[in-house]
Design a protein around this motif. Sequence first.
Motif, PDB file in Angstrom:
ATOM      1  N   ALA A  31       0.834  -1.207   0.000  1.00 31.28           N
ATOM      2  CA  ALA A  31       0.000   0.000   0.000  1.00 31.28           C
ATOM      3  C   ALA A  31       0.867   1.254   0.000  1.00 31.28           C
ATOM      4  O   ALA A  31       0.589   2.221  -0.727  1.00 31.28           O
ATOM      5  N   GLN A  32       1.934   1.239   0.804  1.00 36.15           N
ATOM      6  CA  GLN A  32       2.833   2.394   0.857  1.00 36.15           C
ATOM      7  C   GLN A  32       3.501   2.631  -0.495  1.00 36.15           C
ATOM      8  O   GLN A  32       3.609   3.773  -0.961  1.00 36.15           O
ATOM      9  N   LEU A  33       3.942   1.545  -1.118  1.00 41.71           N
ATOM     10  CA  LEU A  33       4.606   1.681  -2.413  1.00 41.71           C
ATOM     11  C   LEU A  33       3.635   2.172  -3.484  1.00 41.71           C
ATOM     12  O   LEU A  33       3.988   3.029  -4.312  1.00 41.71           O
ATOM     13  N   GLN A  34       2.410   1.656  -3.478  1.00 42.27           N
ATOM     14  CA  GLN A  34       1.451   2.097  -4.489  1.00 42.27           C
ATOM     15  C   GLN A  34       1.064   3.558  -4.283  1.00 42.27           C
ATOM     16  O   GLN A  34       0.825   4.282  -5.255  1.00 42.27           O
ATOM     17  N   SER A  35       1.028   4.013  -3.036  1.00 38.43           N
ATOM     18  CA  SER A  35       0.775   5.431  -2.786  1.00 38.43           C
ATOM     19  C   SER A  35       1.883   6.277  -3.395  1.00 38.43           C
ATOM     20  O   SER A  35       1.626   7.326  -4.005  1.00 38.43           O
ATOM     21  N   ARG A  36       3.105   5.814  -3.236  1.00 39.73           N
ATOM     22  CA  ARG A  36       4.248   6.557  -3.771  1.00 39.73           C
ATOM     23  C   ARG A  36       4.257   6.562  -5.288  1.00 39.73           C
ATOM     24  O   ARG A  36       4.358   7.618  -5.931  1.00 39.73           O
ATOM     25  N   PHE A  37       4.131   5.383  -5.886  1.00 44.94           N
ATOM     26  CA  PHE A  37       4.257   5.305  -7.337  1.00 44.94           C
ATOM     27  C   PHE A  37       2.994   5.746  -8.066  1.00 44.94           C
ATOM     28  O   PHE A  37       3.058   6.139  -9.231  1.00 44.94           O
ATOM     29  N   GLY A  38       1.872   5.709  -7.394  1.00 48.13           N
ATOM     30  CA  GLY A  38       0.630   6.162  -8.022  1.00 48.13           C
ATOM     31  C   GLY A  38       0.617   7.646  -8.315  1.00 48.13           C
ATOM     32  O   GLY A  38      -0.197   8.119  -9.121  1.00 48.13           O
ATOM     33  N   ALA A  39       1.511   8.399  -7.662  1.00 48.19           N
ATOM     34  CA  ALA A  39       1.610   9.833  -7.907  1.00 48.19           C
ATOM     35  C   ALA A  39       2.810  10.188  -8.785  1.00 48.19           C
ATOM     36  O   ALA A  39       3.071  11.373  -9.027  1.00 48.19           O
ATOM     37  N   ALA A  40       3.521   9.190  -9.256  1.00 50.36           N
ATOM     38  CA  ALA A  40       4.749   9.432 -10.015  1.00 50.36           C
ATOM     39  C   ALA A  40       4.465   9.534 -11.513  1.00 50.36           C
ATOM     40  O   ALA A  40       3.427   9.085 -12.014  1.00 50.36           O
ATOM     41  N   HIS A  41       5.439  10.095 -12.221  1.00 54.33           N
ATOM     42  CA  HIS A  41       5.298  10.301 -13.662  1.00 54.33           C
ATOM     43  C   HIS A  41       5.030   9.003 -14.411  1.00 54.33           C
ATOM     44  O   HIS A  41       4.167   8.943 -15.303  1.00 54.33           O
ATOM     45  N   ASP A  42       5.776   7.942 -14.072  1.00 55.29           N
ATOM     46  CA  ASP A  42       5.679   6.723 -14.874  1.00 55.29           C
ATOM     47  C   ASP A  42       4.294   6.090 -14.812  1.00 55.29           C
ATOM     48  O   ASP A  42       3.822   5.535 -15.818  1.00 55.29           O
ATOM     49  N   TYR A  43       3.628   6.153 -13.660  1.00 56.37           N
ATOM     50  CA  TYR A  43       2.272   5.619 -13.575  1.00 56.37           C
ATOM     51  C   TYR A  43       1.328   6.435 -14.443  1.00 56.37           C
ATOM     52  O   TYR A  43       0.528   5.875 -15.216  1.00 56.37           O
ATOM     53  N   LEU A  44       1.416   7.739 -14.323  1.00 51.88           N
ATOM     54  CA  LEU A  44       0.545   8.603 -15.120  1.00 51.88           C
ATOM     55  C   LEU A  44       0.811   8.412 -16.610  1.00 51.88           C
ATOM     56  O   LEU A  44      -0.121   8.371 -17.423  1.00 51.88           O
ATOM     57  N   GLU A  45       2.080   8.271 -16.962  1.00 43.22           N
ATOM     58  CA  GLU A  45       2.445   8.031 -18.353  1.00 43.22           C
ATOM     59  C   GLU A  45       1.939   6.668 -18.819  1.00 43.22           C
ATOM     60  O   GLU A  45       1.403   6.544 -19.932  1.00 43.22           O
ATOM     61  N   GLY A  46       2.074   5.654 -17.988  1.00 40.56           N
ATOM     62  CA  GLY A  46       1.623   4.324 -18.363  1.00 40.56           C
ATOM     63  C   GLY A  46       0.126   4.257 -18.580  1.00 40.56           C
ATOM     64  O   GLY A  46      -0.349   3.633 -19.543  1.00 40.56           O
ATOM     65  N   VAL A  47      -0.633   4.897 -17.708  1.00 38.40           N
ATOM     66  CA  VAL A  47      -2.095   4.910 -17.842  1.00 38.40           C
ATOM     67  C   VAL A  47      -2.499   5.660 -19.104  1.00 38.40           C
ATOM     68  O   VAL A  47      -3.373   5.222 -19.868  1.00 38.40           O
ATOM     69  N   ASP A  48      -1.876   6.820 -19.336  1.00 39.38           N
ATOM     70  CA  ASP A  48      -2.212   7.608 -20.526  1.00 39.38           C
ATOM     71  C   ASP A  48      -1.876   6.842 -21.799  1.00 39.38           C
ATOM     72  O   ASP A  48      -2.641   6.854 -22.762  1.00 39.38           O
ATOM     73  N   ALA A  49      -0.717   6.159 -21.812  1.00 39.35           N
ATOM     74  CA  ALA A  49      -0.330   5.369 -22.982  1.00 39.35           C
ATOM     75  C   ALA A  49      -1.315   4.226 -23.219  1.00 39.35           C
ATOM     76  O   ALA A  49      -1.681   3.933 -24.364  1.00 39.35           O
ATOM     77  N   PHE A  50      -1.753   3.580 -22.138  1.00 41.60           N
ATOM     78  CA  PHE A  50      -2.720   2.489 -22.254  1.00 41.60           C
ATOM     79  C   PHE A  50      -4.036   2.992 -22.844  1.00 41.60           C
ATOM     80  O   PHE A  50      -4.610   2.370 -23.752  1.00 41.60           O
ATOM     81  N   ARG A  51      -4.500   4.119 -22.331  1.00 40.38           N
ATOM     82  CA  ARG A  51      -5.787   4.659 -22.786  1.00 40.38           C
ATOM     83  C   ARG A  51      -5.733   5.119 -24.241  1.00 40.38           C
ATOM     84  O   ARG A  51      -6.721   5.005 -24.972  1.00 40.38           O
ATOM     85  N   ASN A  52      -4.583   5.614 -24.636  1.00 42.74           N
ATOM     86  CA  ASN A  52      -4.455   6.144 -25.994  1.00 42.74           C
ATOM     87  C   ASN A  52      -3.793   5.173 -26.954  1.00 42.74           C
ATOM     88  O   ASN A  52      -3.469   5.549 -28.086  1.00 42.74           O
ATOM     89  N   LYS A  53      -3.634   3.928 -26.496  1.00 43.41           N
ATOM     90  CA  LYS A  53      -3.109   2.854 -27.344  1.00 43.41           C
ATOM     91  C   LYS A  53      -1.795   3.248 -28.030  1.00 43.41           C
ATOM     92  O   LYS A  53      -1.632   3.137 -29.242  1.00 43.41           O
ATOM     93  N   ARG A  54      -0.852   3.723 -27.210  1.00 37.57           N
ATOM     94  CA  ARG A  54       0.463   4.087 -27.719  1.00 37.57           C
ATOM     95  C   ARG A  54       1.536   3.483 -26.805  1.00 37.57           C
ATOM     96  O   ARG A  54       1.239   3.017 -25.707  1.00 37.57           O
ATOM     97  N   ALA A  55       2.757   3.492 -27.261  1.00 31.01           N
ATOM     98  CA  ALA A  55       3.859   2.978 -26.452  1.00 31.01           C
ATOM     99  C   ALA A  55       4.208   3.997 -25.360  1.00 31.01           C
ATOM    100  O   ALA A  55       4.323   5.184 -25.660  1.00 31.01           O
ATOM    101  N   PRO A  56       4.362   3.570 -24.119  1.00 34.40           N
ATOM    102  CA  PRO A  56       4.706   4.519 -23.044  1.00 34.40           C
ATOM    103  C   PRO A  56       6.180   4.936 -23.142  1.00 34.40           C
ATOM    104  O   PRO A  56       7.012   4.208 -23.697  1.00 34.40           O
ATOM    105  N   ARG A  57       6.477   6.102 -22.562  1.00 34.70           N
ATOM    106  CA  ARG A  57       7.864   6.547 -22.468  1.00 34.70           C
ATOM    107  C   ARG A  57       8.160   6.817 -21.004  1.00 34.70           C
ATOM    108  O   ARG A  57       7.817   7.861 -20.473  1.00 34.70           O
ATOM    109  N   PHE A  58       8.761   5.818 -20.356  1.00 35.23           N
ATOM    110  CA  PHE A  58       9.047   5.919 -18.936  1.00 35.23           C
ATOM    111  C   PHE A  58      10.381   6.643 -18.725  1.00 35.23           C
ATOM    112  O   PHE A  58      11.356   6.361 -19.421  1.00 35.23           O
ATOM    113  N   THR A  59      10.418   7.544 -17.767  1.00 34.59           N
ATOM    114  CA  THR A  59      11.621   8.343 -17.530  1.00 34.59           C
ATOM    115  C   THR A  59      12.067   8.380 -16.076  1.00 34.59           C
ATOM    116  O   THR A  59      13.185   8.814 -15.791  1.00 34.59           O
ATOM    117  N   ASP A  60      11.216   7.964 -15.140  1.00 31.02           N
ATOM    118  CA  ASP A  60      11.614   8.012 -13.725  1.00 31.02           C
ATOM    119  C   ASP A  60      12.789   7.064 -13.480  1.00 31.02           C
ATOM    120  O   ASP A  60      12.864   5.983 -14.051  1.00 31.02           O
TER     121      ASP A  60
END
Length: 260
Positions: A230-259
Amino acid sequence: MTEPSILAARSGAIATLTLSRPAAMNSFTTAMHAELIAALNAAADDADVRCVVITGAGRGFCAGQDLSDPMAAPGKDLGQLITGTYAPLVERIRAMPVPVIAAVNGVAAGAGANLALCCDFVIAARSASFIQAFSKIGLVPDTGGTWLLPRSVGNARALGLAMLGDKVPAAEAATMGMIWQCVEDAALVDTVTALATRLAGMPTQALVATRQALSAAQDMNLAGALANEAQLQSRFGAAHDYLEGVDAFRNKRAPRFTDR
């Protein structure tokens, strides 16, 4: 001029560190430890590195401790050798901020075998082998072996491997869960490169936290593991890579992770 015992190379986001004492089967000296720690620190400090590969030059991966090194001479306190060199090396690898792959190109014996097992992934050539050679000279496994072996192969197999010191071919090591994969010798470099490239494109911080969470959970009860998750998901749920991964999934594109 003394030749370096660690060769460092970069290809994109992948750093490759080669143990380079082929005439001695890449066995460890005190100087080699210092060079390897320095190379790992440099990779850890380089924000552009997203995966590290450790391999060996010549016919072997690493034959363990060079018994001709003065620090391993009879009469020396081997505990000081462990605390001064091997323990810091294990801790450095396990704390690397990026995934680490061991590309085992030949025999990995003693500390060399456990060096490989410290890494996140072990890919071995079919001709490679793993030997817990310590009992052959009246010692116990080190370089994290007493912790790593039971967690990878279970207590019964760990005892057998550690006490008997038998050679384990790479294919058998893969079957028993000691290593990630055994491949044909000619395919080792390409297989490792493909995995390193894949890992380099993934969310690095989450991968490293996964390593840490799985290790920590071995000493927790279920409630403790759930709380840590739970602690880890709280941390990573607010990070760039999670937001990028969700957006890439929704828009059917390859994600670009940078964290990192």
